[in-house]
Write a protein that holds these residues in place. Structure first.
Motif, short mmCIF file in Angstrom:
data_model
loop_
_atom_site.label_atom_id
_atom_site.label_comp_id
_atom_site.label_asym_id
_atom_site.label_seq_id
_atom_site.Cartn_x
_atom_site.Cartn_y
_atom_site.Cartn_z
N MET A 153 44.81 42.63 29.16
CA MET A 153 45.00 41.33 29.53
C MET A 153 45.53 40.90 30.93
SD MET A 153 45.05 38.34 27.88
CE MET A 153 45.81 36.96 27.29
N TYR A 154 46.60 41.56 31.32
CA TYR A 154 46.94 41.21 32.81
C TYR A 154 46.17 41.81 33.80
CZ TYR A 154 49.87 41.81 37.12
OH TYR A 154 50.36 41.75 38.27
N LYS A 155 45.33 42.91 33.66
CA LYS A 155 44.79 43.38 34.88
C LYS A 155 43.25 42.71 34.73
CE LYS A 155 44.55 48.06 35.52
NZ LYS A 155 44.38 49.57 35.39
N LEU A 156 42.77 42.34 33.43
CA LEU A 156 41.49 41.62 33.28
C LEU A 156 41.71 40.06 33.66
CD1 LEU A 156 40.14 43.22 29.95
CD2 LEU A 156 39.35 43.50 32.21
N PHE A 157 42.68 39.60 33.32
CA PHE A 157 42.56 38.06 33.36
C PHE A 157 43.62 37.46 34.44
CE2 PHE A 157 40.93 38.86 29.11
CZ PHE A 157 39.64 38.29 29.22
N LEU A 158 44.97 37.96 34.14
CA LEU A 158 46.24 37.29 34.93
C LEU A 158 46.28 37.96 36.43
CD1 LEU A 158 48.56 35.54 34.92
CD2 LEU A 158 49.80 37.31 34.17
N ARG A 159 46.04 39.24 36.67
CA ARG A 159 46.04 39.66 37.98
C ARG A 159 44.78 39.31 38.92
NH1 ARG A 159 45.20 46.12 39.19
NH2 ARG A 159 43.31 45.34 38.98
N PRO A 160 43.65 39.09 38.45
CA PRO A 160 42.72 38.54 39.52
C PRO A 160 42.82 37.07 39.92
CG PRO A 160 41.68 39.46 37.41
CD PRO A 160 43.15 39.59 37.31
N ILE A 161 43.62 36.35 39.23
CA ILE A 161 44.09 34.93 39.34
C ILE A 161 45.18 34.94 40.54
CG2 ILE A 161 45.07 32.69 38.58
CD1 ILE A 161 43.47 33.13 35.89
#
Length: 345
Positions: free
Chosen positions: A1-9
């Motif tokens: 969740m973090y690496k797929l969605f939050l980190r890129p943002i």
């Protein structure tokens, strides 16, 4: 969740701005009933086998957050929710200071690394001591101390002593930081004679308290074997309690980031994946050469449970994360603790 969605943002924006935004978001969200308990359920691992006693302190687990993340002791309860066994605040200086001009924090995404030249920006020892006095958490707290930028090296010892006195009642251990590449002439601060004098005086001052606190020395990864031998000798002569290995590096070897971008970024300490092998080497060298004469906290390039286990196998007693926490997300702490549990079975 973090690496797929939050980190890129998050990685679309300035790193320092994201750091402050994240701090405020975590702080505010914890005021919502149940959020703290939810985080503990998701990220914390409670197991007796994780407990570690070191220099008279019982650590809930051996995974901490390194100095520089929560410089001003603003997020202690929240970091405990994320499963950390201890938090190292600082680097704390006697007087508050703004640090170096911005921009001063840079991501090297291809290398899973960060370059910083923050310059010990912090609220000062007295303000931070007041915050620690009112803390609710029972989490183990380390106090990383340094000198003000404006303080001449000839007067540096007085800065360390001031910090030591201000924080002594409120931290569980001290870290003497003489190895940050972002605060002027660190070569002088790492001089063997200076270190022996400083650490011996801190040790003597410590003995005047009814509850003396462990004192550790944080060292650079860029020291050669001869200098590492000197570190062992300094620890033996001064009688301090241990070492944190390592700080950030000034080297830029074998990076995927282009030379042009590195030149644009300029000076600063490099942390993250490129530091993994070097910090492990320093840990192993100190442990083997000293015959494990003192505890070592291992930090530098821990981005996985495997990286942490390598540090522990090399001779570290505890580990700290920072850049890996930013790149891998909060589940990194849980993964490391679970790996340690599995090994202890």
């Amino acid at each position: 969740m973090y690496k797929l969605f939050l980190r890129p943002i998050l990685f679309l924006f300035d790193p320092e701005a994201v750091h402050h935004f994240t701090f405020k978001s975590i702080k505010l969200s914890r005021k919502i009933p149940g959020v703290g308990a939810w985080r503990r359920l998701i990220y914390s691992v409670n197991d007796k086998s994780l407990e570690k006693e070191l220099f008279g302190i019982k650590f809930k687990n051996p995974v901490g957050i390194a100095a520089g993340f929560d410089k001003n002791a603003l997020l202690l309860d929240e970091l405990e929710d994320f499963g950390f066994g201890f938090v190292e605040i600082g680097t704390v200086t006697p007087k508050p200071q703004n640090g170096n001009p911005k921009p001063r924090l840079f991501r090297l995404k291809k290398d899973q690394a960060i370059i910083n030249r923050m310059g010990f920006n912090n609220d000062g020892a007295e303000v931070i001591a007041g915050r620690l006095k009112n803390k609710k958490t029972k989490l183990t707290i380390g106090g990383n101390i340094g000198k003000n930028t404006a303080t001449d090296n000839s007067q540096a010892k007085a800065d360390y002593i001031f910090n030591f006195k201000q924080l002594h009642e409120y931290v569980d251990y001290f870290v003497v930081n003489v190895s940050c590449p972002n605060i002027g002439d660190v070569k002088k601060l790492q001089d063997q004679d200076f270190l022996e004098d400083l650490l011996t005086e801190l040790k003597q001052l410590n003995a005047t308290y009814s509850n003396p606190k462990p004192i550790l020395l944080k060292i650079a990864p860029d020291l050669n074997d001869g200098q590492l031998d000197e570190v062992i000798e300094v620890i033996e002569k001064s009688g301090i309690d241990g070492v944190i290995a390592t700080n950030t590096t000034i080297t830029r070897d074998n990076l995927q980031t282009s030379a042009d971008k590195l030149q644009q970024i300029g000076k600063g300490g490099l942390s993250g994946k490129p530091l993994t092998d070097r910090s492990t080497y320093v840990i192993r060298y100190l442990a083997e050469k000293s015959n494990k004469a003192f505890p070592i906290i291992g930090v530098g390039g821990i981005h996985s449970a495997h990286d942490a286990m390598e540090k522990l196998d090399a001779g570290a007693d505890l580990v700290q994360v920072y850049t890996g926490f930013i790149y891998e997300g909060p589940k990194l702490v849980k993964k490391i603790n679970k790996a340690i549990i599995n090994r202890n079975r």
